[in-house]
Design a protein around this motif. Structure first.
Motif, PDB file in Angstrom:
ATOM      1  N   PHE A  73      -2.945 -19.888   4.263  1.00 26.49           N
ATOM      2  CA  PHE A  73      -4.188 -19.431   3.643  1.00 26.49           C
ATOM      3  C   PHE A  73      -5.033 -18.557   4.570  1.00 26.49           C
ATOM      4  O   PHE A  73      -6.229 -18.397   4.365  1.00 26.49           O
ATOM      5  N   ARG A  74      -4.421 -18.002   5.569  1.00 28.42           N
ATOM      6  CA  ARG A  74      -5.126 -17.053   6.421  1.00 28.42           C
ATOM      7  C   ARG A  74      -5.054 -15.671   5.781  1.00 28.42           C
ATOM      8  O   ARG A  74      -4.015 -15.274   5.245  1.00 28.42           O
ATOM      9  N   PRO A  75      -6.143 -14.879   5.824  1.00 27.55           N
ATOM     10  CA  PRO A  75      -6.128 -13.552   5.198  1.00 27.55           C
ATOM     11  C   PRO A  75      -5.208 -12.587   5.934  1.00 27.55           C
ATOM     12  O   PRO A  75      -5.239 -12.492   7.154  1.00 27.55           O
ATOM     13  N   ALA A  76      -4.376 -11.892   5.161  1.00 31.76           N
ATOM     14  CA  ALA A  76      -3.499 -10.869   5.732  1.00 31.76           C
ATOM     15  C   ALA A  76      -4.082  -9.481   5.532  1.00 31.76           C
ATOM     16  O   ALA A  76      -3.801  -8.562   6.303  1.00 31.76           O
ATOM     17  N   ALA A  77      -4.930  -9.321   4.498  1.00 37.41           N
ATOM     18  CA  ALA A  77      -5.540  -8.017   4.229  1.00 37.41           C
ATOM     19  C   ALA A  77      -6.780  -8.203   3.373  1.00 37.41           C
ATOM     20  O   ALA A  77      -6.881  -9.157   2.591  1.00 37.41           O
ATOM     21  N   TYR A  78      -7.730  -7.289   3.535  1.00 39.55           N
ATOM     22  CA  TYR A  78      -8.932  -7.234   2.717  1.00 39.55           C
ATOM     23  C   TYR A  78      -9.041  -5.839   2.133  1.00 39.55           C
ATOM     24  O   TYR A  78      -8.821  -4.836   2.827  1.00 39.55           O
ATOM     25  N   LEU A  79      -9.387  -5.757   0.859  1.00 43.26           N
ATOM     26  CA  LEU A  79      -9.663  -4.470   0.223  1.00 43.26           C
ATOM     27  C   LEU A  79     -11.147  -4.438  -0.104  1.00 43.26           C
ATOM     28  O   LEU A  79     -11.643  -5.265  -0.875  1.00 43.26           O
ATOM     29  N   LEU A  80     -11.861  -3.468   0.495  1.00 42.44           N
ATOM     30  CA  LEU A  80     -13.308  -3.365   0.341  1.00 42.44           C
ATOM     31  C   LEU A  80     -13.682  -1.983  -0.189  1.00 42.44           C
ATOM     32  O   LEU A  80     -12.977  -1.003   0.053  1.00 42.44           O
ATOM     33  N   PRO A  81     -14.806  -1.874  -0.892  1.00 46.12           N
ATOM     34  CA  PRO A  81     -15.233  -0.569  -1.415  1.00 46.12           C
ATOM     35  C   PRO A  81     -15.657   0.374  -0.297  1.00 46.12           C
ATOM     36  O   PRO A  81     -16.093  -0.063   0.776  1.00 46.12           O
ATOM     37  N   VAL A  82     -15.538   1.681  -0.558  1.00 45.96           N
ATOM     38  CA  VAL A  82     -15.944   2.689   0.420  1.00 45.96           C
ATOM     39  C   VAL A  82     -17.465   2.843   0.436  1.00 45.96           C
ATOM     40  O   VAL A  82     -18.090   2.939   1.493  1.00 45.96           O
ATOM     41  N   ASP A  83     -18.082   2.855  -0.747  1.00 48.02           N
ATOM     42  CA  ASP A  83     -19.531   3.025  -0.856  1.00 48.02           C
ATOM     43  C   ASP A  83     -20.186   1.683  -1.144  1.00 48.02           C
ATOM     44  O   ASP A  83     -19.731   0.936  -2.014  1.00 48.02           O
ATOM     45  N   GLY A  84     -21.273   1.379  -0.408  1.00 44.82           N
ATOM     46  CA  GLY A  84     -21.914   0.104  -0.627  1.00 44.82           C
ATOM     47  C   GLY A  84     -23.409   0.165  -0.854  1.00 44.82           C
ATOM     48  O   GLY A  84     -23.986  -0.748  -1.427  1.00 44.82           O
ATOM     49  N   HIS A  85     -24.071   1.264  -0.420  1.00 45.51           N
ATOM     50  CA  HIS A  85     -25.529   1.307  -0.482  1.00 45.51           C
ATOM     51  C   HIS A  85     -25.978   2.765  -0.470  1.00 45.51           C
ATOM     52  O   HIS A  85     -25.339   3.623   0.146  1.00 45.51           O
ATOM     53  N   HIS A  86     -27.110   3.041  -1.129  1.00 44.24           N
ATOM     54  CA  HIS A  86     -27.589   4.429  -1.207  1.00 44.24           C
ATOM     55  C   HIS A  86     -27.969   4.996   0.156  1.00 44.24           C
ATOM     56  O   HIS A  86     -27.952   6.204   0.367  1.00 44.24           O
ATOM     57  N   ALA A  87     -28.326   4.107   1.105  1.00 41.00           N
ATOM     58  CA  ALA A  87     -28.697   4.553   2.450  1.00 41.00           C
ATOM     59  C   ALA A  87     -27.592   4.271   3.456  1.00 41.00           C
ATOM     60  O   ALA A  87     -27.859   4.138   4.649  1.00 41.00           O
ATOM     61  N   GLN A  88     -26.352   4.189   2.968  1.00 41.75           N
ATOM     62  CA  GLN A  88     -25.242   3.800   3.833  1.00 41.75           C
ATOM     63  C   GLN A  88     -25.085   4.713   5.041  1.00 41.75           C
ATOM     64  O   GLN A  88     -24.875   4.246   6.164  1.00 41.75           O
ATOM     65  N   GLY A  89     -25.171   6.018   4.834  1.00 46.14           N
ATOM     66  CA  GLY A  89     -24.990   6.943   5.951  1.00 46.14           C
ATOM     67  C   GLY A  89     -25.984   6.699   7.070  1.00 46.14           C
ATOM     68  O   GLY A  89     -25.604   6.614   8.247  1.00 46.14           O
ATOM     69  N   ASP A  90     -27.262   6.582   6.723  1.00 46.81           N
ATOM     70  CA  ASP A  90     -28.293   6.355   7.742  1.00 46.81           C
ATOM     71  C   ASP A  90     -28.117   5.000   8.422  1.00 46.81           C
ATOM     72  O   ASP A  90     -28.302   4.874   9.639  1.00 46.81           O
ATOM     73  N   ARG A  91     -27.755   3.990   7.630  1.00 45.56           N
ATOM     74  CA  ARG A  91     -27.630   2.649   8.210  1.00 45.56           C
ATOM     75  C   ARG A  91     -26.421   2.531   9.120  1.00 45.56           C
ATOM     76  O   ARG A  91     -26.500   1.919  10.190  1.00 45.56           O
TER      77      ARG A  91
END
Length: 309
Positions: A73-91
């Motif tokens: 039950f150990r994670p082998a891979a995670y799939l996450l979104p590219v965009d998460g927040h409107h201020a993502q670039g600055d943050r």
């Protein structure tokens, strides 16, 4: 509404998108559906699972990570979104430019919170948490004295018995801990991306090849919340990871914590913690949003069930 942790563990399962629902079918036909907006994370624990790219994209659009599990039950891979927040670039830019002294200070706050939670977990279980709690005052910026490791050496024997040894590829209690931590890590990663931060840019963790190092940082104070559930399961004679065990462990995200802004479930608390970190990076605040009490409120649903048995 709190999100659901959906796990696919059967052989030959197929996951598709159907009008706003995640649909699961097997060799004999449809099995069930779950509204996309209600899904906190999707865990694939069986290698014989297929999934359409359309379903993956829909989960990503809602910020829900997909966790692919390997052995124990150990994670082998995670799939996450590219965009998460409107201020993502600055943050993300502010996150990348965070100074070492700032990161060390924040890491010290996290370590103190983790050690305090470990001491409280032992005390809640009827043990003596003082040998662990005394280390809180020894944590300095960056934890140069490695109080975190010393606390762990004292904590696990007190929590799980002198014969227990934490092993990431072990069975029994270790397998249950692995699953609980996987759920916690997935929820933390989701909170990080939703806050517009990059999960690989950590405060302190430096594991090579680990894409979720910041999640490993931020989840640390909440590991004892998983440990409490595992200890309750062990006291009931449970030694293996079953469907019911997974349900109990995933429920950790619904456990309530006391915070400066009132009582909130862990799932929401992780979101506020990630946002507070982003705001520290951008200079909007000084401290992280951490719970006032290091453990979930006593007598949560699962603990109440245990005490009544």
């Amino acid at each position: 509404m709190l999100g659901q942790i959906i796990e696919i563990e059967g052989i030959g399962r197929r996951i598709t998108l159907e009008r706003g629902f995640l649909a699961v079918s097997g060799p004999d036909g449809p099995i069930g559906k779950a509204p996309l907006d209600d899904i906190e994370a999707l865990i694939l624990s069986n290698p014989a699972v297929s999934m359409t790219s359309q379903a993956l994209a829909a989960l990503a659009a809602r910020g829900a990570p997909v966790v692919v599990c390997g052995p124990d039950f150990r994670p082998a891979a995670y799939l996450l979104p590219v965009d998460g927040h409107h201020a993502q670039g600055d943050r993300v830019e502010a996150q990348a430019e965070a100074t070492l002294p700032l990161r060390k200070r924040l890491w010290a706050d996290i370590v103190r919170a983790k050690i305090a939670a470990q001491a409280a977990a032992v005390a809640r279980d009827g043990g003596n948490g003082a040998p662990i709690g005394v280390l809180v005052g020894q944590v300095r910026a960056g934890d140069p004295g490695n109080a975190e490791a010393l606390a762990a050496q004292r904590y696990f024997p007190l929590m799980f018995g002198t014969g227990f040894h934490r092993a990431r590829d072990g069975g029994g209690a270790n397998a249950m801990l692995n699953y609980g931590y996987t759920v916690l890590r997935a929820a933390t990663a989701r909170a990080i991306v939703a806050a517009g931060l990059h999960p690989s840019l950590s405060l302190m963790h430096r594991s090579r090849g680990d894409a979720l190092r910041l999640a490993d940082d931020l989840m640390e104070p909440f590991r004892p919340a998983v440990d409490i559930i595992v200890k309750a399961l062990l006291s009931e004679g449970v030694t293996e990871v079953s469907t019911e065990t997974k349900r109990r462990l995933a429920h950790v995200l619904h456990h309530d914590f006391e915070t400066p802004e009132g009582v909130t479930p862990l799932s929401n608390l992780l979101g506020r913690l990630a946002v507070s970190l982003a705001q520290v990076f951008t200079g909007e605040r000084k401290k992280l949003f951490l719970p006032m009490d290091p453990l979930p409120l006593a007598k949560t649903e699962m603990e109440a069930e245990t005490s009544e048995d």
